[in-house]
Design an enzyme around this catalytic site. Structure first.
Site, PDB file in Angstrom:
ATOM      1  N   ILE C  77       0.853  -1.180   0.000  1.00 27.84           N
ATOM      2  CA  ILE C  77       0.000   0.000   0.000  1.00 27.84           C
ATOM      3  C   ILE C  77       0.894   1.237   0.000  1.00 27.84           C
ATOM      4  O   ILE C  77       1.837   1.328   0.796  1.00 27.84           O
ATOM      5  CB  ILE C  77      -0.874   0.041   1.277  1.00 27.84           C
ATOM      6  CG1 ILE C  77      -1.825  -1.150   1.311  1.00 27.84           C
ATOM      7  CG2 ILE C  77      -1.638   1.352   1.359  1.00 27.84           C
ATOM      8  CD1 ILE C  77      -2.952  -1.098   0.319  1.00 27.84           C
ATOM      9  N   CYS C  78       0.601   2.192  -0.869  1.00 28.86           N
ATOM     10  CA  CYS C  78       1.373   3.431  -0.862  1.00 28.86           C
ATOM     11  C   CYS C  78       0.949   4.259   0.337  1.00 28.86           C
ATOM     12  O   CYS C  78      -0.223   4.653   0.461  1.00 28.86           O
ATOM     13  CB  CYS C  78       1.126   4.220  -2.147  1.00 28.86           C
ATOM     14  SG  CYS C  78       1.931   5.840  -2.128  1.00 28.86           S
ATOM     15  N   ILE C  79       1.898   4.537   1.220  1.00 25.94           N
ATOM     16  CA  ILE C  79       1.562   5.210   2.483  1.00 25.94           C
ATOM     17  C   ILE C  79       0.957   6.593   2.297  1.00 25.94           C
ATOM     18  O   ILE C  79      -0.021   6.946   2.953  1.00 25.94           O
ATOM     19  CB  ILE C  79       2.812   5.255   3.405  1.00 25.94           C
ATOM     20  CG1 ILE C  79       2.456   5.872   4.747  1.00 25.94           C
ATOM     21  CG2 ILE C  79       3.949   6.021   2.739  1.00 25.94           C
ATOM     22  CD1 ILE C  79       3.570   5.785   5.772  1.00 25.94           C
TER      23      ILE C  79
END
Lengths: 132, 98, 122
Positions: C77-79
């Site tokens: 997941i892209c933070i």
């Protein structure tokens, strides 16, 4: 840092890097900023990346825009950092400009305006493509 | 290098399909999926199919067209998801038009 | 070696995500080495533990979780995208993050694209 071990030799180097196609106008969605974030991270990892602007994406390049007038952080100004990140290959679809009655006045330099065939050929030289 | 183009949007709504066609190369393949299936009935599809000497492979995910009650065309191959995976590796790269 | 990296930009409640999932599972079943899935833009919403989809609808998050468990498929997941969408990623045990997903950054996307022979975006 990406390993320079030959076994893990970047697949990006075999084709010619990543191409990002920008297809959206700058101030009505996050797509332009999200694409820019990807471009800059590839640049900072010293990975080859080229930027393509097509359709409404060409609006991201035209000069004299000011996102602050609509309370948007003007991320377009960050385009001037491309050179610093060695992002040198920037291509614009000529037909998209013509359709929108835009002349070739951009807010950054070294933009290559290409007819559809050449635009496609330039895109074809890349190993991977993301489109935003 | 040939490219696989995944077309997921209707040309009646967006320019994505038109933009795809403008960069299409002779050995490329197109897969219509999701709302891209609606393009079967679009004038752009008609002109693509009628292009003389066209070697572009045009495919549609059968389930996606059938779900939408869209009839496929003789010139368009009805395929399944494992064909899309095969096409992914038969061509050198994939561009998604969405 | 056929290696595949996938980017997902659609949220778990979108029908478009079903297509992405079907593609990835088909690739895995065919023995393709899917080295990772990167969830960007609205795709980051997959990490949200609080998402509750009506039980008679497609459960995308559970499906990704199943693939992760069955194939050890890395789900990144892209933070930044997650935080923008209200998923807190800064607590010690990331209790708001579904455990099948790993909180990562765009650097992971660079890693995936350099290692993959094919990159497919949904």
């Amino acid at each position: 840092m990406i390993s320079s071990d030959t076994q893990e030799e970047s697949n990006l180097a075999q084709g010619n890097g990543l191409a990002i196609i920008n297809s959206k106008a700058p101030f009505s969605s996050d797509f332009g900023k999200d694409a820019l974030d990807v471009a800059l991270i590839f640049g900072s990892f010293e990975q080859k990346i080229s930027l393509f602007f097509q359709g409404d994406g060409v609006y991201q390049l035209i000069a004299k825009q000011d996102g602050t007038l609509v309370s948007i952080k003007d991320y377009l100004k960050t385009f001037s950092a491309f050179e610093f990140y060695d992002i040198e290959d920037i291509y614009v679809c000529q037909q998209s400009l013509v359709n929108r009655q835009l002349d070739e006045t951009f807010h950054i330099e070294n933009v290559n305006v290409l007819a559809s065939v050449e635009f496609g050929l330039a895109l074809n030289r890349h190993q991977h493509v993301l489109r935003f | 290098m040939s490219t696989l183009h995944l077309v997921r949007k209707s040309a009646f709504t967006t320019n994505d399909f038109a933009q795809c066609l403008s960069v299409l190369d002779q050995q490329d393949a197109i897969v219509l999926m999701d709302d891209g299936c609606y393009n079967l009935k679009h004038p752009l599809m008609d002109s693509l199919i009628k292009r003389a000497n066209s070697t572009v492979s045009i495919n549609v995910i059968a389930n996606h067209a059938q779900a939408r009650a869209i009839e496929t065309l003789a010139a368009v191959n009805k395929i399944k998801m494992n064909d899309v995976v095969d096409l992914t590796f038969n061509h050198q790269k994939v561009i998604t038009w969405q | 070696m056929k290696t595949l990296a996938v980017v997902v930009t659609t949220p778990p409640y979108s029908p478009l995500t079903v297509t992405a999932l079907t593609y990835v599972e088909t690739a895995l079943t065919a023995g393709i080495n899917v080295i990772g899935v990167f969830f960007y833009q609205d795709g980051a919403m997959h990490a949200n533990e609080n998402i509750s989809i009506a039980s008679d609808e497609y459960q995308a998050i559970a499906q990704w979780q199943r693939l992760q468990q069955q194939y050890q498929l890395p789900l990144h997941i892209c933070i930044t995208a997650a935080e923008k969408r209200g998923i807190a990623c800064d607590s010690v045990d990331n209790e708001q993050i579904n455990e099948a997903f790993t909180v990562s950054g765009l650097g992971e996307l660079v890693e995936l694209t350099t290692k993959a022979t094919r990159l497919v975006q949904f």
